[in-house]
Write an enzyme that holds these catalytic residues in place. Structure first.
Site, PDB file in Angstrom:
ATOM      1  N   LYS A 196      -5.914  -6.074  -5.794  1.00 56.27           N
ATOM      2  CA  LYS A 196      -7.302  -5.885  -6.223  1.00 56.27           C
ATOM      3  C   LYS A 196      -7.971  -7.220  -6.625  1.00 56.27           C
ATOM      4  CE  LYS A 196      -6.898  -1.499  -5.498  1.00 56.27           C
ATOM      5  NZ  LYS A 196      -5.515  -1.357  -5.078  1.00 56.27           N
TER       6      LYS A 196
HETATM    7  C1  LIG Z   1      -9.878   3.649  -4.360  1.00 52.42           C
HETATM    8  C2  LIG Z   1      -8.567   3.611  -5.071  1.00 52.42           C
HETATM    9  N1  LIG Z   1      -8.343   4.482  -6.073  1.00 52.42           N
HETATM   10  C3  LIG Z   1      -7.183   4.503  -6.751  1.00 52.42           C
HETATM   11  C4  LIG Z   1      -6.179   3.603  -6.458  1.00 52.42           C
HETATM   12  C5  LIG Z   1      -4.898   3.693  -7.210  1.00 52.42           C
HETATM   13  O1  LIG Z   1      -4.580   2.500  -7.851  1.00 52.42           O
HETATM   14  P1  LIG Z   1      -3.057   2.128  -8.217  1.00 52.42           P
HETATM   15  O2  LIG Z   1      -2.366   1.772  -6.948  1.00 52.42           O
HETATM   16  O3  LIG Z   1      -3.219   0.948  -9.144  1.00 52.42           O
HETATM   17  O4  LIG Z   1      -2.463   3.294  -8.894  1.00 52.42           O
HETATM   18  C6  LIG Z   1      -6.373   2.654  -5.452  1.00 52.42           C
HETATM   19  C7  LIG Z   1      -5.319   1.686  -5.114  1.00 52.42           C
HETATM   20  O5  LIG Z   1      -5.256   1.123  -4.059  1.00 52.42           O
HETATM   21  C8  LIG Z   1      -7.595   2.661  -4.731  1.00 52.42           C
HETATM   22  O6  LIG Z   1      -7.822   1.789  -3.741  1.00 52.42           O
END
Ligand SMILES: Cc1ncc(COP(=O)(O)O)c(C=O)c1O
Length: 257
Positions: A196
């Site tokens: 990110k």
């Molecule tokens: C749009 C979106 N929502 C939620 C997530 C979930 O994040 P995490 O992988 O940190 O749990 C991601 C991760 O890529 C995402 O791109």
């Protein structure tokens, strides 16, 4: 001129691989050392996570932020703050990471998928088509850094009395008509996973400008434990997971900000 794409045998635009991403530097090391030397990596007794939350909120110009262990956790914290009854329908995006959807199901709610438009964000007309008498919230996903049509989404939500959650995992510090995404709906979630815009390796942050959601939001990432002064008798207020961020992530997050 050969206009074929490289994949079809045309001349490649890039001949070297992209540089390896190196998101961490001296400041991260400095703050990590500080956290370790403090002999305390627990967020409630340390200072890094608290300061990270305070400064993240300040960055977005909102009064409340709650750190957690992932973006999935941050979306779950946002949903937990809303306290939806089981069977509630949450309208969301069909193209997204599973981290958007899993928390809806964990809350015994039902994800309902609205189609996306050319920008790969949810089409407000289809959101409207998905509304039933069980709909309680719209969980928009600002995919690939593209903002959803928030004016239309907010108009639909306000006229129907629905909550709006913004999943900003892929849209940190993105502006929509001059406003930062994450500050338009009722509550917003950010992933701080390695790929990110800013990262703590894994981690999440949930923000809100609504004072009435803030306490439940913070409690939801900590087993509902009313451990803060002024929160009454120390007990478990409701069913919630442990999504606490450690001081190590807090230290890196502060440096990243
Ligand atoms: C749009 C979106 N929502 C939620 C997530 C979930 O994040 P995490 O992988 O940190 O749990 C991601 C991760 O890529 C995402 O791109």
């Amino acid at each position: 001129m050969d206009e074929r794409l490289a994949i079809d045998g045309g001349k490649p635009v890039r001949t070297e691989p992209f540089p390896v991403r190196a998101p961490f530097g001296e400041r991260e090391t400095e703050l990590l050392n500080q956290a370790v030397r403090s002999q305390n990596l627990f967020c409630h007794t340390g200072g890094m996570v608290k300061e990270f939350e305070r400064r993240f909120a300040e960055h977005y110009g909102v009064p409340h932020a709650a750190a957690s262990s992932s973006g999935t956790a941050a979306v779950h914290v946002a949903l937990g703050a809303l306290d939806l009854e089981p069977g509630s329908e949450v309208i969301t995006a069909p193209i997204t990471d599973a981290g958007t959807i899993v928390p809806i199901v964990y809350q015994n709610a039902i994800p309902v998928f609205a189609d996306v438009d050319d920008g790969c964000t949810m089409d407000p007309r289809d959101i409207e088509r998905c509304i039933t008498d069980r709909t309680r919230a719209i969980l928009v996903v600002h995919l690939f850094g593209n903002a959803c049509d928030m004016d239309a989404v907010m108009e639909i939500a306000r006229s129907r009395g629905l909550f709006v959650i913004e999943d900003c995992s892929q849209a940190h510090r993105t502006r929509y008509r001059g406003r930062l995404l994450g500050t338009i709906g009722d509550v917003a979630a950010f992933s701080l996973q390695q790929s990110k815009h800013m990262t703590t390796g894994d981690g999440g942050m949930t923000v809100t400008a609504r004072d009435d959601l803030a306490q439940r939001m913070t409690l939801f990432s900590d087993k509902g434990w009313t451990r803060k002064p002024g929160w009454g008798r120390r007990t478990y207020a409701f069913l919630a997971p442990n999504y606490r961020m450690t001081e190590l992530q807090g230290a890196v997050g502060l440096a990243q900000l």
